[in-house]
Scaffold this active site. Structure first.
Site, PDB file in Angstrom:
ATOM      1  N   ARG A   1     -11.816  -4.594  -7.341  1.00  0.00           N
ATOM      2  CA  ARG A   1     -11.532  -5.226  -6.052  1.00  0.00           C
ATOM      3  C   ARG A   1     -12.842  -5.438  -5.292  1.00  0.00           C
ATOM      4  NH1 ARG A   1      -8.026  -2.395  -1.283  1.00  0.00           N
ATOM      5  NH2 ARG A   1      -9.879  -1.094  -1.276  1.00  0.00           N
TER       6      ARG A   1
ATOM      7  N   TYR B   1     -11.089   0.714  10.698  1.00  0.00           N
ATOM      8  CA  TYR B   1     -12.277   1.101   9.913  1.00  0.00           C
ATOM      9  C   TYR B   1     -12.556   0.153   8.751  1.00  0.00           C
ATOM     10  CZ  TYR B   1      -8.542   3.453   7.239  1.00  0.00           C
ATOM     11  OH  TYR B   1      -7.386   3.735   6.563  1.00  0.00           O
ATOM     12  N   LYS B   2     -11.702  -0.869   8.552  1.00  0.00           N
ATOM     13  CA  LYS B   2     -11.917  -1.816   7.448  1.00  0.00           C
ATOM     14  C   LYS B   2     -12.730  -2.992   7.976  1.00  0.00           C
ATOM     15  CE  LYS B   2      -8.013  -0.018   4.858  1.00  0.00           C
ATOM     16  NZ  LYS B   2      -6.606  -0.152   4.455  1.00  0.00           N
TER      17      LYS B   2
ATOM     18  N   ASP C   1       1.787  -5.058   8.712  1.00  0.00           N
ATOM     19  CA  ASP C   1       0.629  -4.185   8.555  1.00  0.00           C
ATOM     20  C   ASP C   1      -0.592  -5.087   8.358  1.00  0.00           C
ATOM     21  OD1 ASP C   1      -1.409  -2.493   7.690  1.00  0.00           O
ATOM     22  OD2 ASP C   1       0.002  -1.090   6.745  1.00  0.00           O
TER      23      ASP C   1
ATOM     24  N   PHE D   1       0.864  -1.189   0.000  1.00  0.00           N
ATOM     25  CA  PHE D   1       0.000   0.000   0.000  1.00  0.00           C
ATOM     26  C   PHE D   1       0.904   1.243   0.000  1.00  0.00           C
ATOM     27  CE2 PHE D   1      -2.775   3.169   2.027  1.00  0.00           C
ATOM     28  CZ  PHE D   1      -3.922   3.021   1.271  1.00  0.00           C
TER      29      PHE D   1
HETATM   30  C1  LIG Z   1      -5.837   1.011   4.295  1.00  0.00           C
HETATM   31  C2  LIG Z   1      -4.366   0.863   4.531  1.00  0.00           C
HETATM   32  C3  LIG Z   1      -3.654   1.856   5.209  1.00  0.00           C
HETATM   33  C4  LIG Z   1      -4.342   3.143   5.608  1.00  0.00           C
HETATM   34  O1  LIG Z   1      -3.549   3.959   6.388  1.00  0.00           O
HETATM   35  P1  LIG Z   1      -4.201   5.277   7.041  1.00  0.00           P
HETATM   36  O2  LIG Z   1      -3.110   5.868   7.797  1.00  0.00           O
HETATM   37  O3  LIG Z   1      -5.358   4.803   7.871  1.00  0.00           O
HETATM   38  O4  LIG Z   1      -4.707   6.134   5.943  1.00  0.00           O
HETATM   39  C5  LIG Z   1      -2.312   1.624   5.484  1.00  0.00           C
HETATM   40  N1  LIG Z   1      -1.698   0.490   5.080  1.00  0.00           N
HETATM   41  C6  LIG Z   1      -2.363  -0.482   4.406  1.00  0.00           C
HETATM   42  C7  LIG Z   1      -1.649  -1.722   4.013  1.00  0.00           C
HETATM   43  C8  LIG Z   1      -3.709  -0.300   4.092  1.00  0.00           C
HETATM   44  O5  LIG Z   1      -4.371  -1.241   3.405  1.00  0.00           O
END
Ligand SMILES: *Cc1c(COP(=O)(O)O)cnc(C)c1O
Length: 429
Positions: free
Chosen positions: A388, A239-240, A214, A135
């Site tokens: 997705r 939040y996911k 992560d 990401f």
């Molecule tokens: C969704 C996601 C994030 C989001 O990070 P925020 O700081 O909440 O914006 C980070 N890393 C991964 C791998 C994600 O899928």
């Protein structure tokens, strides 16, 4: 194209829904009528009770309790109390996790902490290893901390760098004696590919590196056992798959063996050993509160508990079994019923390598996703050309998957995606 493993029809799937042990969890969420929500891996839906919890924080704890609520309503303990709850979903023990800040910020703190430990234990290791397909924020944060360390150490010649695993550089080849930290996403945000957490953690340790996971697309989605894998640090979103609400604070976990010795640079007063002593210099808390920085967003954080409680009631083994059944079903139905329209599966077929979302690539992926959304099937689009679909067993049924694929087939068969309104790239998804 491979032979579909599952030939079925809607009636058979309705029967599967009737015997689904997790079916009752759907009632725990507020989902709009006429929507099949395949984006819970990006923003989970509203758990029942969360709006009331937010109203309670605002109308009672804030309006009436005022400043007293930091103690009387347990606001001050919220990061650690929720951290202990969340830990049960990721193989952590009490006192190893806090809910706080964002995943990006927590990754920064975890990287800084791991690098600092390596400066003591393995000086000379100055590579942060991650992957090109991670990401973006994970790569950007790794670059940011590396640049920062280099700006501070400019005169010494010690140079930090980010190394990326990709199709030309395997994990095994990348893991040499210059690697300080390996930072990977357990489940890839784009493809849904899942690393073997225990295997990679062991390989990193054998090579002398520390490992940060992560869990953004893993926590609440797949069984995670951080202590079982002997990981060093983990971060992730609430939040996911944990349904904490838009922008709800993230979490950070640290293995107990590093507690009391790690350092992170955001040394705000909430991470002080005695925040209310108002001392004129910093002494770090002797526990996981070291990862906190400043005052927390209490209303948003309080709502996280509602989603967490639902996830904690579900048996993760059953969640995983249904996730694999639904993702298998989705893959085989798309291959069977949409096979001639050029969708290419980019998610691993092998169960051990698959998280809980399924992705296909298609040159017109963006327009197809817009057309699906208009028909009530909400997935999302990710560059380049990726459709997705998040598969969340707590509120999706087998017939939802059937119906979603039928709408996809109709859109592809009629070409209804092929209009300017769907092809114009102006939406934020
Ligand atoms: C969704 C996601 C994030 C989001 O990070 P925020 O700081 O909440 O914006 C980070 N890393 C991964 C791998 C994600 O899928």
């Amino acid at each position: 194209m491979s032979t579909p493993t599952l030939r079925t029809d809607r009636a058979t799937l309705q029967e599967a829904d009737r015997t689904d042990v997790l079916a009752g969890f759907r009632e725990r969420f507020s989902l709009p009528e006429g929507v099949i929500y395949l984006d819970g891996n990006s923003l989970g839906p509203l758990p029942l009770g969360a709006a009331e919890r937010a109203a309670e924080v605002i109308n009672n704890e804030w309006a009436h309790g005022l400043i007293r609520s930091w103690n009387t309503a347990g606001w001050f303990e919220l990061p650690t109390r929720l951290g202990d709850k969340l830990a049960k979903l990721i193989g952590g023990n009490d006192g190893e996790t806090v809910v706080t800040d964002t995943t990006s910020l927590n990754l920064f703190k975890a990287l800084a902490s791991a690098v600092r430990i390596q400066q003591q234990d393995a000086p000379g290791r100055r590579v942060i290893l991650t992957e090109r397909d991670n990401f973006p924020t994970d790569i950007y944060i790794a670059e940011g901390i590396s640049d920062f360390l280099n700006s501070v150490k400019a005169e010494t010649g010690e140079h930090y760098e980010v190394r990326l695993i990709d199709e030309n550089l395997s994990l095994a080849d990348a893991l040499d004696d210059s690697v300080a930290v390996v930072a990977l996403s357990h489940v890839n945000y784009r493809t849904g590919a899942m690393w073997d957490m225990a295997g990679v953690s062991a390989a990193a340790h054998a090579a002398g590196a520390l490992v940060i996971w992560d869990l953004a697309h893993a926590a609440g989605a797949v069984p995670v056992d951080l202590n079982g894998a002997n990981a060093d640090y983990a971060v992730g979103c609430t939040y996911k798959y944990l349904n904490g609400g838009p922008g709800s604070p993230a979490f950070i976990w640290v293995n107990a063996r590093h507690q009391g010795r790690f350092w992170q640079p955001l040394t705000g007063w909430w991470s002080h050993s005695a925040p209310f002593a108002m001392a004129d210099s910093y002494t770090a808390a002797n526990d996981v509160r070291r990862f906190l920085c400043g005052t927390q967003p209490i209303t948003s954080m309080a709502m996280i508990e509602c989603g967490l409680d639902v996830s904690l009631e579900a048996d993760m083994g059953q969640v995983r079994a249904k996730s694999l059944a639904l993702t298998d079903l989705f893959i085989s139905l798309v291959e069977e019923r949409c096979g001639q329209f050029g969708l290419e599966l980019i998610t691993p077929a092998n169960h051990a390598e698959r998280g809980s979302h399924v992705s296909f690539s298609h040159p017109e992926g963006y327009a197809i996703i817009q057309a699906l959304t208009d028909r009530g099937v909400i997935g999302d689009y990710r560059e380049p050309g990726v459709l997705r679909f998040g598969i969340t067993p707590l509120y999706l049924s087998y017939t939802d998957i059937w119906d979603a694929v039928e709408i996809l087939r109709d859109i592809l068969e009629t070409g209804s995606w092929d209009v300017p309104a769907y092809k114009a790239r102006n939406a934020v998804t």
